[in-house]
Design an enzyme around this catalytic site. Sequence first.
Site, PDB file in Angstrom:
ATOM      1  N   LYS A 163       0.820  -1.212   0.000  1.00 20.18           N
ATOM      2  CA  LYS A 163       0.000   0.000   0.000  1.00 20.18           C
ATOM      3  C   LYS A 163       0.854   1.264   0.000  1.00 20.18           C
ATOM      4  O   LYS A 163       1.824   1.362   0.749  1.00 20.18           O
ATOM      5  CB  LYS A 163      -0.898  -0.008   1.249  1.00 20.18           C
ATOM      6  N   GLY A 195       6.763   0.761   5.504  1.00 20.34           N
ATOM      7  CA  GLY A 195       7.618  -0.151   4.734  1.00 20.34           C
ATOM      8  C   GLY A 195       7.559   0.118   3.251  1.00 20.34           C
ATOM      9  O   GLY A 195       8.582   0.079   2.556  1.00 20.34           O
ATOM     10  N   CYS A 196       6.371   0.407   2.748  1.00 10.94           N
ATOM     11  CA  CYS A 196       6.204   0.650   1.313  1.00 10.94           C
ATOM     12  C   CYS A 196       6.859   1.965   0.896  1.00 10.94           C
ATOM     13  O   CYS A 196       7.441   2.051  -0.188  1.00 10.94           O
ATOM     14  CB  CYS A 196       4.723   0.633   0.949  1.00 10.94           C
ATOM     15  N   THR A 197       6.782   2.951   1.768  1.00  7.60           N
ATOM     16  CA  THR A 197       7.429   4.233   1.490  1.00  7.60           C
ATOM     17  C   THR A 197       8.946   4.043   1.449  1.00  7.60           C
ATOM     18  O   THR A 197       9.617   4.495   0.518  1.00  7.60           O
ATOM     19  CB  THR A 197       7.046   5.279   2.541  1.00  7.60           C
TER      20      THR A 197
END
Length: 156
Positions: free
Chosen positions: A40, A45-47
């Site tokens: 997402k 973590g995705c950033t």
Amino acid sequence: MTTMTVGDTLPNLDLVLPDGTRTNLRDRAGRILVLYFYPKDDTSGCTREAQDFSAQQAAFAALGADVLGVSRDTPAKHQKFIAKYDLSVPLASDEDAVVLDAFGVWVEKQLYGKSYMGIERATFLFDANGVLMRAWRKVRVPGHVAEVLEVVRAIA
């Protein structure tokens, strides 16, 4: 659910780019492709993963490799995510999870005893002929981009 295994070729599937245009994965053949799936936009973590890929974007490009991140987020959400963090890594949307399912990353997850469907963080490396050379499953973000870059260096 299906899954991609080493030796498979890029599937004939479309993704939507942040500007609303479509891109077919097979059209990516001709250059090395690092295709990474993440849960997402705008989560910690995705950033971090998108920032790490963006920081190494020039290094991948110098080796003849394209990087493309994929999630179920909408193109509009990708635009906001890219702008907020000044990301250079291209992102694509798979809102209906067709590509996610083809790669076997649309999986059942557990959180606080509840089951739900979500994206398993994974990265797939295709050579310039569109053949899957390596797959990383259940990726942990710290150090992952550096590891992928080293493997790309070895095959470039």
